[in-house]
Write an enzyme that holds these catalytic residues in place. Sequence first.
Site, PDB file in Angstrom:
ATOM      1  CE  LYS A 153      40.560  52.913  34.493  1.00 17.45           C
ATOM      2  NZ  LYS A 153      39.750  51.267  34.010  1.00 17.45           N
ATOM      3  CG  PHE A 170      36.474  52.207  41.225  1.00 22.32           C
ATOM      4  CD1 PHE A 170      35.377  51.200  41.245  1.00 22.32           C
ATOM      5  CD2 PHE A 170      37.360  51.878  39.265  1.00 22.32           C
ATOM      6  CE1 PHE A 170      35.024  49.697  40.483  1.00 22.32           C
ATOM      7  CE2 PHE A 170      36.947  51.125  39.110  1.00 22.32           C
ATOM      8  CZ  PHE A 170      35.938  49.884  39.173  1.00 22.32           C
ATOM      9  CG  ASP A 173      43.588  54.718  41.384  1.00 18.38           C
ATOM     10  OD1 ASP A 173      44.595  54.578  40.407  1.00 18.38           O
ATOM     11  OD2 ASP A 173      43.536  53.237  41.307  1.00 18.38           O
TER      12      ASP A 173
END
Length: 401
Positions: A255, A141, A226
């Site tokens: 984030k 994802f 990531d």
Amino acid sequence: MSTTENAIASAEAHSAHNYHPLPVVVATADGAWMTDVEGRRYLDMLAGYSALNFGHGNRRLIDAARAQLERVTLTSRAFHHDRFADFCTRLAELCGMEMVLPMNTGVEAVETAVKTARKWGYRVKGVPDGMAKIIVAADNFHGRTTTVISFSTDPEARADFGPYTPGFEIVPYGDLTAMREAMTENTVAVLIEPIQGEAGVLVPPPGYLAGVRELTRERDVLFIADEIQSGLGRTGKTFACEHEGVVPDMYLLGKALGGGVVPVSAVVSSAAVLGVYRPGEHGSTFGGNPLACAVALEVIAMLNTGEYQQRAAELGDHLHRELGLLAGGGAVRAVRGRGLWAGVDIEPELGTGREISEKLMERRVLVKDTHGSTIRIAPPLVIGKEDLDWGLEQLREVLRG
């Protein structure tokens, strides 16, 4: 209708249904707790998918944002501003890298990484134009833009959004042999999550990240990590790659970099990689804006103390010990994760992940489901041990029925 019901009905009527939120309407939040429009308090055990590592309303971050709001919030990159150089320097130092390319959202960082790897492949490695390949992992994802869903294996994220962007090879997560076999002279990068979050907090086999590092060096391929969810303290280290002593060629961050205050993301790499860009080839009006830099600089300063990484490691050990006891009781099939991050596979006969999340919500604990009967637990790193134990007790009660 209650205030909650009215708010939910209005949202359902006037917003696209691209999310299926739990039926709670948050009005205020502080630390690890949120309060809804009816005055009910809930323990936040999701932390905005790690965007709120430092908790809701963290005073240092709010003060940094407020001070910058009074000065200047946006210049665009048409001009320099007085927070930009410091932000890039401090973030590069935190990562042990040389250069930073700031963006806003996590998926923008991923898109930037794809463009960077391709340009590096053509300009530096000598791959023929239009032939660059990037290897990714199944069940990944990395976001939901058109390019990124082109290499997703999740039908929900991918279906009906074609035609898809070419140039990606998908291999099983954790399988070094498959990765090696997929590599060709045109491979420019391997893009993986050190821990797969959306897939259920999947931790790769021991030695996998080190093996990827060795293989990419051997084949002159960029290793792109990531760390948008796993980075910045969540796993008990600044970066999840550190658990295997690995430094990739490129970090993707987001984030928690914005502290839950503003969206901030970044690609961090060497001058040899990010130095391929020339003015006009990539950009963002809001990327690296003064407000974002001010908040992110405070995040970096907080991480430099090591306090939050240590807290995540210590409370994470406690979390996994307690969840491990549940795994032995017949209600939980498996528990995975690192630090204050866990994927919990509930026995399907007890309910779907959504149903378990709703039952926990009724007991004033907020988590989020993922595929099947899996729930994710990722509280803010500032959560108190007593609050964490209370939340875990609510999970035990739900599983007891």
